[in-house]
Design an enzyme around this catalytic site. Sequence first.
Site, PDB file in Angstrom:
ATOM      1  N   GLU A   1     -12.488 -15.203  -8.371  1.00  0.00           N
ATOM      2  CA  GLU A   1     -11.398 -15.866  -7.646  1.00  0.00           C
ATOM      3  C   GLU A   1     -11.197 -17.338  -8.008  1.00  0.00           C
ATOM      4  O   GLU A   1     -11.078 -18.194  -7.136  1.00  0.00           O
ATOM      5  CB  GLU A   1     -11.620 -15.705  -6.136  1.00  0.00           C
ATOM      6  CG  GLU A   1     -11.664 -14.251  -5.726  1.00  0.00           C
ATOM      7  CD  GLU A   1     -11.976 -14.027  -4.258  1.00  0.00           C
ATOM      8  OE1 GLU A   1     -12.008 -14.989  -3.484  1.00  0.00           O
ATOM      9  OE2 GLU A   1     -12.179 -12.851  -3.882  1.00  0.00           O
TER      10      GLU A   1
ATOM     11  N   HIS B   1      -6.847  -5.407  -2.924  1.00  0.00           N
ATOM     12  CA  HIS B   1      -6.765  -5.363  -1.457  1.00  0.00           C
ATOM     13  C   HIS B   1      -5.273  -5.228  -1.130  1.00  0.00           C
ATOM     14  O   HIS B   1      -4.518  -6.198  -1.254  1.00  0.00           O
ATOM     15  CB  HIS B   1      -7.337  -6.645  -0.849  1.00  0.00           C
ATOM     16  CG  HIS B   1      -8.799  -6.811  -1.109  1.00  0.00           C
ATOM     17  ND1 HIS B   1      -9.745  -5.956  -0.591  1.00  0.00           N
ATOM     18  CD2 HIS B   1      -9.488  -7.717  -1.843  1.00  0.00           C
ATOM     19  CE1 HIS B   1     -10.952  -6.335  -0.973  1.00  0.00           C
ATOM     20  NE2 HIS B   1     -10.823  -7.401  -1.752  1.00  0.00           N
TER      21      HIS B   1
HETATM   22  O1  9MR Z   1     -16.630  -8.060   2.450  1.00  0.00           O
HETATM   23  C1  9MR Z   1     -17.161  -9.353   2.363  1.00  0.00           C
HETATM   24  C2  9MR Z   1     -17.425  -9.891   3.766  1.00  0.00           C
HETATM   25  O2  9MR Z   1     -18.465  -9.160   4.377  1.00  0.00           O
HETATM   26  C3  9MR Z   1     -17.784 -11.367   3.692  1.00  0.00           C
HETATM   27  O3  9MR Z   1     -17.865 -11.882   5.015  1.00  0.00           O
HETATM   28  C4  9MR Z   1     -16.752 -12.116   2.897  1.00  0.00           C
HETATM   29  C5  9MR Z   1     -17.118 -13.578   2.780  1.00  0.00           C
HETATM   30  O4  9MR Z   1     -16.163 -14.316   2.148  1.00  0.00           O
HETATM   31  O5  9MR Z   1     -16.640 -11.559   1.608  1.00  0.00           O
HETATM   32  C6  9MR Z   1     -16.182 -10.239   1.633  1.00  0.00           C
HETATM   33  O6  9MR Z   1     -16.000  -9.739   0.340  1.00  0.00           O
HETATM   34  C7  9MR Z   1     -15.067 -10.436  -0.467  1.00  0.00           C
HETATM   35  C8  9MR Z   1     -15.540 -10.352  -1.896  1.00  0.00           C
HETATM   36  O7  9MR Z   1     -16.847 -10.835  -1.996  1.00  0.00           O
HETATM   37  C9  9MR Z   1     -14.611 -11.088  -2.842  1.00  0.00           C
HETATM   38  N1  9MR Z   1     -13.247 -10.668  -2.689  1.00  0.00           N
HETATM   39  C10 9MR Z   1     -12.737 -10.638  -1.329  1.00  0.00           C
HETATM   40  C11 9MR Z   1     -13.663  -9.825  -0.423  1.00  0.00           C
HETATM   41  C12 9MR Z   1     -13.085  -9.747   0.971  1.00  0.00           C
HETATM   42  O8  9MR Z   1     -13.036 -11.008   1.558  1.00  0.00           O
END
Ligand code: 9MR
Length: 449
Positions: free
Chosen positions: A161, A239
């Site tokens: 990202e 997503h």
């Molecule tokens: O699913 C993940 C969630 O449990 C965490 O709290 C969050 C923290 O930023 O990250 C989520 O996963 C992310 C992933 O690592 C990167 N792309 C977006 C995902 C959804 O936020």
Amino acid sequence: MKLTSRSVSLVPVVSTVAAVALGATLVVTATANAATTLGAAAAQSGRNFGTAVAAQKLGDSTYVNILNTEFNSVTAENEMKWDATEPNRGQFNYTSGDRILNHALNNGKQVRGHALLWHQQQPRWAQGLSGSDLRQAAINHVTQVATHYRGKIHSWDVVNEAFADGGSGGRRDSNLQRTGNDWIEAAFRAARAADPNAKLCYNDYNTDGINAKSTGIYNMVRDFKARGVPIDCVGIQSHLSNNAPSDYQANLQRFADLGVDVQITELDISGSNQANAFGAVTRACMAVARCTGITVWGIRDTDSWRTGENPLLFTGSGAKKPAYNQVLDALNAGGPGPTTTTTTTTTTTDPVPPGDCTATVSLNQWNGGFVATVKVTAGSSALRGWRVTTTLSGGTVTGSWSANRSGTSGTINWTNVDYNADVPAGQSTEFGFQGSGSGSGLNPTCAAS
Ligand code: 9MR
């Protein structure tokens, strides 16, 4: 004479196997066959179908049953991120990441590593760093974590990202970006040096169609390929709500056409058109030969980060949803599989006197630090051990991998470690090091030992 070849995983249903000759490419064509689980259905065309996994759920039997039955790839949802793996500078904690990794490997699943560098989920100590200190810490993090998991990770999200939303097509501002625009390539080079067999991916969201952000990433990947920066794959998180963009498949294809694999890495879809959209995304991947896998971002709706949106393939009680059937049918319908290739190498078991070698260095220098990757190439006969000498004019080595070293500054002798002593005639191995200050003047020389 002894033949050695790199192992290659073949799809279970093989209809055509081309004759294999020395140095030839083995092309395997897969025929689809109705399978009853997502992983098995995907494997028919040489792909994987994975899910994000949370370590704390590995005690939940409904969760684990679905995981073990349906998926052949696993991504740690949070446990391999920077805050989890290096809570204090230089102190690494792999407990939860290892738990997921071992569960996956013990059950025959591949592992996607997620994510080495990201502007979010940084430990507090890193959030407070900047400039060359942060760059040094970030590259060290990449090196240490990729080295810990060396040989066990199928694909790493090396950088996550890093591009901005909106129309700029440029980089997102972050503490990492402010260390210099080359931070992404520095991370990829360090990851390659630490785990040469892992596929190295750039991963992002809102990149599902052809838009300014995905085009910015496309241009970066094209530039990396042109300049030899090691990158193997692009992760399209996906997503989504209700629909994939109409140019979803075209977007996957344009990345594939750059010579990288494409992976759908965090798929979840909300809305009333969910089932159809899951089917469409799966068919798009199946239609792109270099779309090598799909990962959904959780198993049951109740496991999703999108609370209340129910964007996954299983209900909270573990029942298959209509979207599941659409995905399974699309996987079973087949598509051009990723071309499976194997390189066959001839070596000899006859005693060969130690040969000559050459060493070249690829230097990634920024203001205050550097990463050097040294390539050792055997001459006309095989090496059974090697020694490289470098001379640093001013900098200091702070970490190294895949070689033993005699010191940290000035003239340094580097010798092979056990696993890279043998280098067949004409072939190469790599080691690397990072340092503070200037990496100039290395002038590597190589001798057989
Ligand atoms: O699913 C993940 C969630 O449990 C965490 O709290 C969050 C923290 O930023 O990250 C989520 O996963 C992310 C992933 O690592 C990167 N792309 C977006 C995902 C959804 O936020």
